[in-house]
Design an enzyme around this catalytic site. Structure first.
Site, mmCIF file in Angstrom:
data_model
loop_
_atom_site.group_PDB
_atom_site.id
_atom_site.type_symbol
_atom_site.label_atom_id
_atom_site.label_comp_id
_atom_site.label_asym_id
_atom_site.label_seq_id
_atom_site.Cartn_x
_atom_site.Cartn_y
_atom_site.Cartn_z
ATOM 1 N N CYS A 68 -4.076 -13.273 -3.976
ATOM 2 C CA CYS A 68 -3.683 -13.953 -2.737
ATOM 3 C C CYS A 68 -3.970 -15.447 -2.816
ATOM 4 O O CYS A 68 -4.003 -16.137 -1.795
ATOM 5 C CB CYS A 68 -4.376 -13.334 -1.530
ATOM 6 S SG CYS A 68 -6.177 -13.384 -1.601
ATOM 7 N N PHE A 88 -12.188 -3.235 -4.774
ATOM 8 C CA PHE A 88 -12.151 -4.209 -3.676
ATOM 9 C C PHE A 88 -11.424 -3.552 -2.484
ATOM 10 O O PHE A 88 -10.518 -4.119 -1.892
ATOM 11 C CB PHE A 88 -11.421 -5.487 -4.076
ATOM 12 C CG PHE A 88 -11.924 -6.146 -5.325
ATOM 13 C CD1 PHE A 88 -12.990 -7.041 -5.278
ATOM 14 C CD2 PHE A 88 -11.346 -5.882 -6.552
ATOM 15 C CE1 PHE A 88 -13.460 -7.656 -6.429
ATOM 16 C CE2 PHE A 88 -11.799 -6.487 -7.708
ATOM 17 C CZ PHE A 88 -12.859 -7.379 -7.647
ATOM 18 N N ASP A 138 -16.336 -0.987 -3.256
ATOM 19 C CA ASP A 138 -16.497 -2.278 -2.588
ATOM 20 C C ASP A 138 -17.979 -2.610 -2.569
ATOM 21 O O ASP A 138 -18.821 -1.705 -2.485
ATOM 22 C CB ASP A 138 -15.940 -2.234 -1.160
ATOM 23 C CG ASP A 138 -15.594 -3.621 -0.640
ATOM 24 O OD1 ASP A 138 -14.391 -3.955 -0.597
ATOM 25 O OD2 ASP A 138 -16.516 -4.393 -0.304
ATOM 26 N N ASP A 162 -7.401 -5.391 -5.770
ATOM 27 C CA ASP A 162 -6.927 -6.313 -4.731
ATOM 28 C C ASP A 162 -8.088 -7.216 -4.315
ATOM 29 O O ASP A 162 -8.655 -7.073 -3.228
ATOM 30 C CB ASP A 162 -6.401 -5.510 -3.543
ATOM 31 C CG ASP A 162 -5.821 -6.400 -2.441
ATOM 32 O OD1 ASP A 162 -5.443 -7.546 -2.758
ATOM 33 O OD2 ASP A 162 -5.761 -5.947 -1.282
ATOM 34 N N ARG A 216 0.834 -1.212 0.000
ATOM 35 C CA ARG A 216 0.000 0.000 0.000
ATOM 36 C C ARG A 216 0.866 1.258 0.000
ATOM 37 O O ARG A 216 0.565 2.241 -0.682
ATOM 38 C CB ARG A 216 -0.934 -0.006 1.215
ATOM 39 C CG ARG A 216 -2.074 -1.003 1.122
ATOM 40 C CD ARG A 216 -3.090 -0.775 2.221
ATOM 41 N NE ARG A 216 -2.557 -1.059 3.539
ATOM 42 C CZ ARG A 216 -2.765 -2.183 4.218
ATOM 43 N NH1 ARG A 216 -3.484 -3.148 3.672
ATOM 44 N NH2 ARG A 216 -2.268 -2.352 5.422
#
Length: 398
Positions: A342, A231, A253, A302, A210
């Site tokens: 991820c 996201f 989001d 992300d 970040r």
């Protein structure tokens, strides 16, 4: 006495260096769920000690390759080593955050301990860590240079189902009400919902990424610093960009609960006038914005994991490819895209290939500036490829 015997294949797997033994590679298992047991090869040769699971496909998680049974001094040394590493990294500042214990990669299987200022959040993911929880918490408290104000057990992740363990959320020591405010070394301030937030309350693994991403918001000459953070969860990618000069930051989001958190964090960092929030399904919304020819100097995507296991890889590849095509359409010529995965099942080479295919399909040229992983308090064990799960790519798009 507990006792585990591997097959020949299991022995070769252990001797090859990986700390997990799968159920199919056991010839004999005489142990209680979560029990620490000695491990032998098919010819009775000692292979070490591990924590046994009666339910998971990962039947044994090694903690030692020595014949001697691990004692309190052994476990204490592991905890001391982990916390000393965070101290060396400068991550024990009173109001800061860090991952103190990172589970299997630090020979403490299944156990995660995250620190938010003077509050600890524990997460147990296997039968062995459940059995050792109180003992290991005692050691962590013994080693820390401060007394934790409270300790929360947030063992409610889906991986517990694989171990036939029920979700558990409980205060082990003390209790705090409401949100907890923390501050990073670079003076980023934000609030964490320890009880109801994602994971242990926050995504600590993206902390360093970040900070780096924020610097790309205004790097182009003449840039207005327009940023899209998709996201966004708590909006910290976007807020970091605003703190570094971005003039307009849109956080997306699909969770309505994120709006209050994003706007509150923006206020805490003095950038409320540059942050807006939109509740939307990011995959759909990016396509709409691209069709309307919106452009941003920095786009951040992300998303949550698209592949939880290898069976889901094919579908995940399609999802990542389409997501990044839409994101690249939104990047101003010469601007930047920060995109993450991820999913461990999507390896670094595969992720880079997907991004190349996305650039081709978007008819853009993309240049990889940096491919990062998790923050340094999420150590990657070379013996455990599964610990190298996060990929965060920094791209220039023309």
């Amino acid at each position: 006495m507990a006792r585990i015997v591997t097959t020949g294949k299991g022995r070769r797997w252990v001797q090859g260096g990986h700390p997990w033994i799968y159920a199919d590679d056991l010839a004999q298992a005489e142990a209680q769920p979560g029990e620490l047991a000695p491990i032998f090869g098919p010819n009775e040769e000692p292979l070490g000690w591990g924590l046994y699971s009666s339910a998971s496909r990962i039947a044994v998680r090694l903690v030692s390759r020595r014949a001697e049974q691990p004692n309190r001094a052994f476990w204490l040394e592991l905890v001391q080593r982990a916390i000393a590493t965070r101290d060396m990294l400068g991550l024990l500042e009173p109001n800061g955050t860090c991952r103190l214990i990172s589970g299997d990669s630090e020979h403490l299987p299944g156990l995660v301990v995250d620190r938010y200022a003077d509050v600890l959040v524990v997460q147990s993911g296997c039968q062995g860590s459940d059995r050792l929880r109180d003992f290991l918490i005692e050691l962590v408290c013994e080693v820390l240079p401060f007394e934790p104000r409270a300790i929360l057990d947030r063992s409610d992740s889906g991986v517990r189902r694989l171990e036939q363990l029920e979700p558990r959320v409980e205060w082990v020591r003390g209790e705090i009400d409401g949100l907890l405010r923390v501050e990073e070394p670079d003076e980023l301030v934000y609030e964490v919902d320890l009880v109801n937030g994602h994971k242990t309350g926050h995504y600590l693994d993206q902390r360093d990424n970040r900070a780096i991403a924020g610097s790309y918001a205004t790097i182009m000459p003449g840039s207005e610093g327009r940023v899209l953070d998709a996201f966004c969860y708590d909006g910290l990618f976007g807020i970091q960009a605003a703190r570094r000069g971005a003039e307009q930051v849109l956080c997306l989001d699909q969770s309505a609960a994120c709006e209050e958190r994003v706007l509150r964090n923006a206020e805490l960092n003095g950038v409320s006038d540059r942050i807006t929030f939109a509740k939307a399904n990011a995959m759909h919304d990016l396509r709409r914005r691209a069709s309307e020819d919106e452009k941003y100097d920095l786009v951040v995507v992300d998303p949550p994991a698209f592949a939880r296991n290898r069976k889901e890889v094919q579908g995940a590849e399609r999802g990542y490819r389409e997501l990044n095509v839409r994101a690249m359409h939104l990047v101003e010529t010469g601007g930047h895209l920060v995109t993450a995965s991820c999913s461990f099942a999507i390896g670094r080479e595969t992720f880079q290939r997907i991004l190349a295919e996305s650039a081709r399909d978007a008819q853009r040229d993309a240049y990889l500036l940096h491919l990062a992983g998790a923050a340094h308090d999420h150590p990657i064990s070379l013996a455990l490829p599964e610990s190298n799960y996060l990929k965060c790519a920094f791209l220039r798009v023309v």
